[in-house]
Design an enzyme around this catalytic site. Structure first.
Site, PDB file in Angstrom:
ATOM      1  N   GLY A   1       0.826  -1.212   0.000  1.00 18.62           N
ATOM      2  CA  GLY A   1       0.000   0.000   0.000  1.00 18.62           C
ATOM      3  C   GLY A   1       0.855   1.255   0.000  1.00 18.62           C
ATOM      4  N   GLN A   2       0.172   2.408   0.019  1.00 17.86           N
ATOM      5  CA  GLN A   2       0.917   3.682   0.030  1.00 17.86           C
ATOM      6  C   GLN A   2       1.910   3.721   1.200  1.00 17.86           C
ATOM      7  OE1 GLN A   2      -0.234   8.278  -0.103  1.00 17.86           O
ATOM      8  NE2 GLN A   2      -0.741   7.417   1.898  1.00 17.86           N
TER       9      GLN A   2
ATOM     10  N   SER B   1      -9.090   0.237   3.423  1.00 18.89           N
ATOM     11  CA  SER B   1      -8.903   1.572   3.993  1.00 18.89           C
ATOM     12  C   SER B   1      -9.799   2.641   3.378  1.00 18.89           C
ATOM     13  CB  SER B   1      -7.432   1.976   3.830  1.00 18.89           C
ATOM     14  OG  SER B   1      -7.153   2.245   2.463  1.00 18.89           O
TER      15      SER B   1
ATOM     16  N   THR C   1      -6.529   5.807  13.140  1.00 18.50           N
ATOM     17  CA  THR C   1      -6.913   6.862  12.188  1.00 18.50           C
ATOM     18  C   THR C   1      -7.779   7.957  12.817  1.00 18.50           C
ATOM     19  OG1 THR C   1      -8.306   7.269  10.236  1.00 18.50           O
ATOM     20  CG2 THR C   1      -8.815   5.303  11.483  1.00 18.50           C
TER      21      THR C   1
ATOM     22  N   GLU D   1     -10.336   8.947  11.543  1.00 18.62           N
ATOM     23  CA  GLU D   1     -11.735   8.565  11.298  1.00 18.62           C
ATOM     24  C   GLU D   1     -12.407   8.021  12.561  1.00 18.62           C
ATOM     25  OE1 GLU D   1     -13.768   8.784   8.505  1.00 18.62           O
ATOM     26  OE2 GLU D   1     -12.201  10.066   7.695  1.00 18.62           O
TER      27      GLU D   1
ATOM     28  N   TYR E   1     -15.668   1.774   8.618  1.00 22.63           N
ATOM     29  CA  TYR E   1     -14.200   1.735   8.688  1.00 22.63           C
ATOM     30  C   TYR E   1     -13.720   2.302  10.041  1.00 22.63           C
ATOM     31  CZ  TYR E   1      -9.468   3.583   7.834  1.00 22.63           C
ATOM     32  OH  TYR E   1      -8.135   3.910   7.938  1.00 22.63           O
TER      33      TYR E   1
ATOM     34  N   LYS F   1     -11.765   0.406  13.168  1.00 24.68           N
ATOM     35  CA  LYS F   1     -10.475   0.902  13.674  1.00 24.68           C
ATOM     36  C   LYS F   1     -10.543   1.174  15.183  1.00 24.68           C
ATOM     37  CE  LYS F   1      -7.579   1.280  10.061  1.00 24.68           C
ATOM     38  NZ  LYS F   1      -6.235   0.689   9.988  1.00 24.68           N
TER      39      LYS F   1
ATOM     40  N   HIS G   1      -2.943  11.420   5.016  1.00 23.11           N
ATOM     41  CA  HIS G   1      -1.638  11.691   4.417  1.00 23.11           C
ATOM     42  C   HIS G   1      -1.616  11.075   3.029  1.00 23.11           C
ATOM     43  CE1 HIS G   1      -1.519   8.248   7.132  1.00 23.11           C
ATOM     44  NE2 HIS G   1      -0.755   7.661   6.230  1.00 23.11           N
TER      45      HIS G   1
HETATM   46  P1  NAP Z   1      -3.722   1.519   1.255  1.00 22.76           P
HETATM   47  O1  NAP Z   1      -2.860   2.237   0.269  1.00 22.76           O
HETATM   48  O2  NAP Z   1      -5.157   1.297   0.956  1.00 22.76           O
HETATM   49  O3  NAP Z   1      -3.010   0.106   1.548  1.00 22.76           O
HETATM   50  C1  NAP Z   1      -3.670  -0.894   2.234  1.00 22.76           C
HETATM   51  C2  NAP Z   1      -2.801  -2.136   2.230  1.00 22.76           C
HETATM   52  O4  NAP Z   1      -3.512  -3.193   2.903  1.00 22.76           O
HETATM   53  C3  NAP Z   1      -2.445  -2.681   0.842  1.00 22.76           C
HETATM   54  O5  NAP Z   1      -1.137  -3.199   0.879  1.00 22.76           O
HETATM   55  C4  NAP Z   1      -3.457  -3.788   0.660  1.00 22.76           C
HETATM   56  O6  NAP Z   1      -3.050  -4.784  -0.258  1.00 22.76           O
HETATM   57  C5  NAP Z   1      -3.482  -4.350   2.067  1.00 22.76           C
HETATM   58  N1  NAP Z   1      -4.646  -5.178   2.354  1.00 22.76           N
HETATM   59  C6  NAP Z   1      -5.947  -4.896   2.158  1.00 22.76           C
HETATM   60  N2  NAP Z   1      -6.713  -5.906   2.562  1.00 22.76           N
HETATM   61  C7  NAP Z   1      -5.885  -6.871   3.027  1.00 22.76           C
HETATM   62  C8  NAP Z   1      -6.066  -8.152   3.574  1.00 22.76           C
HETATM   63  N3  NAP Z   1      -7.289  -8.692   3.718  1.00 22.76           N
HETATM   64  N4  NAP Z   1      -4.980  -8.853   3.970  1.00 22.76           N
HETATM   65  C9  NAP Z   1      -3.740  -8.348   3.806  1.00 22.76           C
HETATM   66  N5  NAP Z   1      -3.488  -7.141   3.279  1.00 22.76           N
HETATM   67  C10 NAP Z   1      -4.556  -6.405   2.899  1.00 22.76           C
HETATM   68  O7  NAP Z   1      -3.657   2.273   2.672  1.00 22.76           O
HETATM   69  P2  NAP Z   1      -2.594   3.342   3.212  1.00 22.76           P
HETATM   70  O8  NAP Z   1      -3.041   4.691   2.823  1.00 22.76           O
HETATM   71  O9  NAP Z   1      -1.245   2.881   2.876  1.00 22.76           O
HETATM   72  O10 NAP Z   1      -2.843   3.223   4.778  1.00 22.76           O
HETATM   73  C11 NAP Z   1      -2.095   2.313   5.572  1.00 22.76           C
HETATM   74  C12 NAP Z   1      -2.833   2.045   6.863  1.00 22.76           C
HETATM   75  O11 NAP Z   1      -3.023   3.269   7.569  1.00 22.76           O
HETATM   76  C13 NAP Z   1      -4.236   1.461   6.694  1.00 22.76           C
HETATM   77  O12 NAP Z   1      -4.476   0.599   7.779  1.00 22.76           O
HETATM   78  C14 NAP Z   1      -5.144   2.679   6.777  1.00 22.76           C
HETATM   79  O13 NAP Z   1      -6.407   2.274   7.213  1.00 22.76           O
HETATM   80  C15 NAP Z   1      -4.408   3.505   7.791  1.00 22.76           C
HETATM   81  N6  NAP Z   1      -4.555   4.954   7.706  1.00 22.76           N
HETATM   82  C16 NAP Z   1      -4.336   5.596   6.521  1.00 22.76           C
HETATM   83  C17 NAP Z   1      -4.407   6.978   6.481  1.00 22.76           C
HETATM   84  C18 NAP Z   1      -4.135   7.735   5.214  1.00 22.76           C
HETATM   85  O14 NAP Z   1      -4.499   8.929   5.132  1.00 22.76           O
HETATM   86  N7  NAP Z   1      -3.464   7.157   4.233  1.00 22.76           N
HETATM   87  C19 NAP Z   1      -4.704   7.695   7.649  1.00 22.76           C
HETATM   88  C20 NAP Z   1      -4.897   7.005   8.837  1.00 22.76           C
HETATM   89  C21 NAP Z   1      -4.807   5.633   8.857  1.00 22.76           C
HETATM   90  P3  NAP Z   1      -3.246  -4.589  -1.858  1.00 22.76           P
HETATM   91  O15 NAP Z   1      -2.093  -3.713  -2.288  1.00 22.76           O
HETATM   92  O16 NAP Z   1      -3.172  -5.973  -2.363  1.00 22.76           O
HETATM   93  O17 NAP Z   1      -4.561  -3.909  -2.066  1.00 22.76           O
HETATM   94  O1  F7E Z   2     -11.933  11.522   1.153  1.00 19.20           O
HETATM   95  C1  F7E Z   2     -14.455  13.864  -0.046  1.00 19.20           C
HETATM   96  C2  F7E Z   2     -14.899  12.733   0.849  1.00 19.20           C
HETATM   97  O2  F7E Z   2     -11.509   9.214   0.335  1.00 19.20           O
HETATM   98  C3  F7E Z   2     -11.620  12.788   1.688  1.00 19.20           C
HETATM   99  C4  F7E Z   2      -8.310   7.131   4.146  1.00 19.20           C
HETATM  100  O3  F7E Z   2      -6.924   7.037   3.935  1.00 19.20           O
HETATM  101  O4  F7E Z   2      -8.068   9.207   5.347  1.00 19.20           O
HETATM  102  C5  F7E Z   2      -8.702   8.611   4.220  1.00 19.20           C
HETATM  103  O5  F7E Z   2     -10.107   8.677   4.347  1.00 19.20           O
HETATM  104  C6  F7E Z   2     -12.832  13.705   1.597  1.00 19.20           C
HETATM  105  C7  F7E Z   2     -14.121  13.067   2.121  1.00 19.20           C
HETATM  106  O6  F7E Z   2     -10.249  10.126   2.338  1.00 19.20           O
HETATM  107  C8  F7E Z   2     -14.690  12.692  -3.468  1.00 19.20           C
HETATM  108  O7  F7E Z   2     -16.315  12.738   1.016  1.00 19.20           O
HETATM  109  C9  F7E Z   2     -15.257  14.467  -2.353  1.00 19.20           C
HETATM  110  O8  F7E Z   2     -14.833  14.012   2.871  1.00 19.20           O
HETATM  111  O9  F7E Z   2      -9.694  10.957   0.125  1.00 19.20           O
HETATM  112  P1  F7E Z   2     -10.821  10.393   0.892  1.00 19.20           P
HETATM  113  P2  F7E Z   2     -10.956   9.895   3.757  1.00 19.20           P
HETATM  114  O10 F7E Z   2     -12.345   9.429   3.627  1.00 19.20           O
HETATM  115  O11 F7E Z   2     -10.724  11.130   4.554  1.00 19.20           O
HETATM  116  C10 F7E Z   2      -8.420   8.638   6.614  1.00 19.20           C
HETATM  117  C11 F7E Z   2      -7.648   9.369   7.694  1.00 19.20           C
HETATM  118  C12 F7E Z   2      -8.234   7.166   6.640  1.00 19.20           C
HETATM  119  O12 F7E Z   2      -7.921   6.582   7.687  1.00 19.20           O
HETATM  120  C13 F7E Z   2      -8.693   6.411   5.440  1.00 19.20           C
HETATM  121  O13 F7E Z   2      -8.093   5.133   5.401  1.00 19.20           O
HETATM  122  O14 F7E Z   2     -13.066  13.979   0.224  1.00 19.20           O
HETATM  123  N1  F7E Z   2     -14.660  13.618  -1.486  1.00 19.20           N
HETATM  124  N2  F7E Z   2     -15.312  13.914  -3.572  1.00 19.20           N
HETATM  125  C14 F7E Z   2     -14.277  12.521  -2.146  1.00 19.20           C
HETATM  126  N3  F7E Z   2     -13.621  11.411  -1.738  1.00 19.20           N
HETATM  127  C15 F7E Z   2     -13.359  10.462  -2.672  1.00 19.20           C
HETATM  128  N4  F7E Z   2     -12.667   9.355  -2.292  1.00 19.20           N
HETATM  129  N5  F7E Z   2     -13.755  10.583  -3.978  1.00 19.20           N
HETATM  130  C16 F7E Z   2     -14.438  11.684  -4.437  1.00 19.20           C
HETATM  131  O15 F7E Z   2     -14.783  11.780  -5.604  1.00 19.20           O
END
Ligand code: NAP
Ligand code: F7E
Length: 320
Positions: A11-12, A82, A123, A125, A146, A150, A176
């Site tokens: 993932g990212q 996620s 998170t 969230e 979600y 969490k 991020h």
């Molecule tokens: P992401 O890009 O969606 O990556 C998720 C990862 O989890 C991918 O490697 C995915 O594999 C793997 N995965 C999904 N389902 C799985 C399963 N059943 N078994 C094993 N692996 C699985 O998420 P991210 O943005 O890197 O975020 C990393 C973590 O931080 C997540 O737990 C997310 O919920 C949390 N988080 C993210 C943010 C954010 O803003 N990015 C903020 C707060 C918390 P594939 O590559 O095969 O899909």
């Molecule tokens: O949405 C609005 C949407 O999907 C951000 C995950 O990494 O961060 C992420 O969750 C905002 C929301 O991220 C579209 O309604 C408008 O208000 O980029 P998002 P998220 O929902 O904040 C948290 C911290 C995590 O933990 C999660 O894993 O943008 N929005 N128009 C849209 N969002 C999406 N996806 N697509 C649209 O077209």
């Protein structure tokens, strides 16, 4: 050489964390799930430098096998379904991966290597519509499946710390993003569209709620905070955020402007991208992380948007 096991390494965040750990001299192991398409593109540059194990957070045996093979000093649980909007469609699957998946991994670690340090990807969230800068003391009130899953994982991690004395930390990370962000998240969806519009392969962009505000940082900074948590003498829970929020509309405006475009000429509002319930504003107070971990973000909002847009213009030109 310390050893780390990373779930969600494809993932990212997993890919940025793997870069950081390899650079800091770790032996890095990652769990990769089986997919019918290439799900390793974000770690392709690390081929031969990380050890990959087949596994899935829904399959406890695969986690036991990976933990047994890696014998980790540090475990980073980043795997998740996620996507918030998808969690409304798949609440049971989301809970299985996010909530029970954390339980399965914690049990594998407790049984096989209880001395290992454990990071849980919590998170913002979890807080739902909490007002003002959010800290570790703000109560949880999730507004989507979600976030609810969490919250379960968060509390389980705290319990393992308190009940078993394990070194477990929750990083409560606010949004991020990066050039490696999944394309279904709003920032990358916007910057990919900007790139394709510049390259002449797309003309319109459909979005949902433009009023939502998020506290956006860069993923490379945030994985450093994860690592810092596991270097502390004891586990703890930390908010990681920039302290500044922007509206989706602001992100659009800056991203299109960075390419010399006016977003109003390209963006449509489409109810398909609106959620049953959204969170209006999320902004974090990372004072504890700053004071205890010595962590601060180094990449500001404008730099983040600029980097993503430049990357996606280049990418779209190549693909065109
Ligand atoms: P992401 O890009 O969606 O990556 C998720 C990862 O989890 C991918 O490697 C995915 O594999 C793997 N995965 C999904 N389902 C799985 C399963 N059943 N078994 C094993 N692996 C699985 O998420 P991210 O943005 O890197 O975020 C990393 C973590 O931080 C997540 O737990 C997310 O919920 C949390 N988080 C993210 C943010 C954010 O803003 N990015 C903020 C707060 C918390 P594939 O590559 O095969 O899909
Ligand atoms: O949405 C609005 C949407 O999907 C951000 C995950 O990494 O961060 C992420 O969750 C905002 C929301 O991220 C579209 O309604 C408008 O208000 O980029 P998002 P998220 O929902 O904040 C948290 C911290 C995590 O933990 C999660 O894993 O943008 N929005 N128009 C849209 N969002 C999406 N996806 N697509 C649209 O077209």
């Amino acid at each position: 050489m310390p050893t780390a096991l990373v779930t969600g390494i494809t993932g990212q965040d997993g890919s940025w964390l793997a870069d950081l750990l390899v650079e800091r001299g770790y032996e890095v192991h990652g769990i990769v799930r089986r997919a019918s398409v290439d799900n390793r593109h974000r770690i392709a540059h690390l081929e031969g430098r990380v050890h990959l194990h087949w596994g899935d957070l829904t399959d406890a045996d695969s986690l036991v096998r990976a933990v047994r093979a890696a014998k980790p000093d540090e475990v980073y649980n980043l795997a998740a379904q996620s996507h918030v909007a998808v969690s409304f469609e798949l609440p049971v699957h989301t809970a299985d991966v996010v909530a029970l998946g954390a339980a399965r991994l914690l049990e594998a670690v407790r049984t096989l290597c209880p001395e290992a340090r454990f990071y849980q990807a919590s998170t913002s969230e979890m807080f739902g519509a909490a007002e003002g800068p959010i800290s570790e003391d703000t109560p949880f009130h999730p507004r989507n499946p979600y976030g609810a899953a969490k919250v379960y994982a968060f509390h389980l991690c705290r319990m393992y710390r308190e009940a078993y004395g394990m070194h477990v930390s929750n990083g409560i990370l606010f949004n991020h993003e990066s050039e490696r962000r999944g394309e279904a998240f709003v920032t990358r969806k916007i910057t990919r569209a900007v790139g394709r519009i510049v390259a002449g392969t797309q003309s319109r962009l459909a979005l949902g709620n433009l009023d939502a505000r998020r506290d956006w940082g860069h993923a490379a900074d945030y994985v450093d905070a994860m690592w810092r948590m596991l270097q502390r003498p004891e586990g703890g829970d930390y908010v990681v955020a920039t302290g500044v929020s922007h509206a989706v509309r602001d992100f659009c405006e800056r991203a299109f402007a960075a390419a010399g475009l006016d977003w109003r000429e390209h963006v449509d509002i489409d109810p398909r991208f609106q959620r049953p319930m959204d969170i209006p504003d999320l902004v974090g107070d990372a004072s504890l992380a700053r004071e205890t971990l010595g962590w601060a973000p180094t990449i500001d909002f404008d730099t983040l948007v600029g980097r993503m847009v430049a990357h996606d213009i280049e990418l779209a030109r190549k693909q065109a």
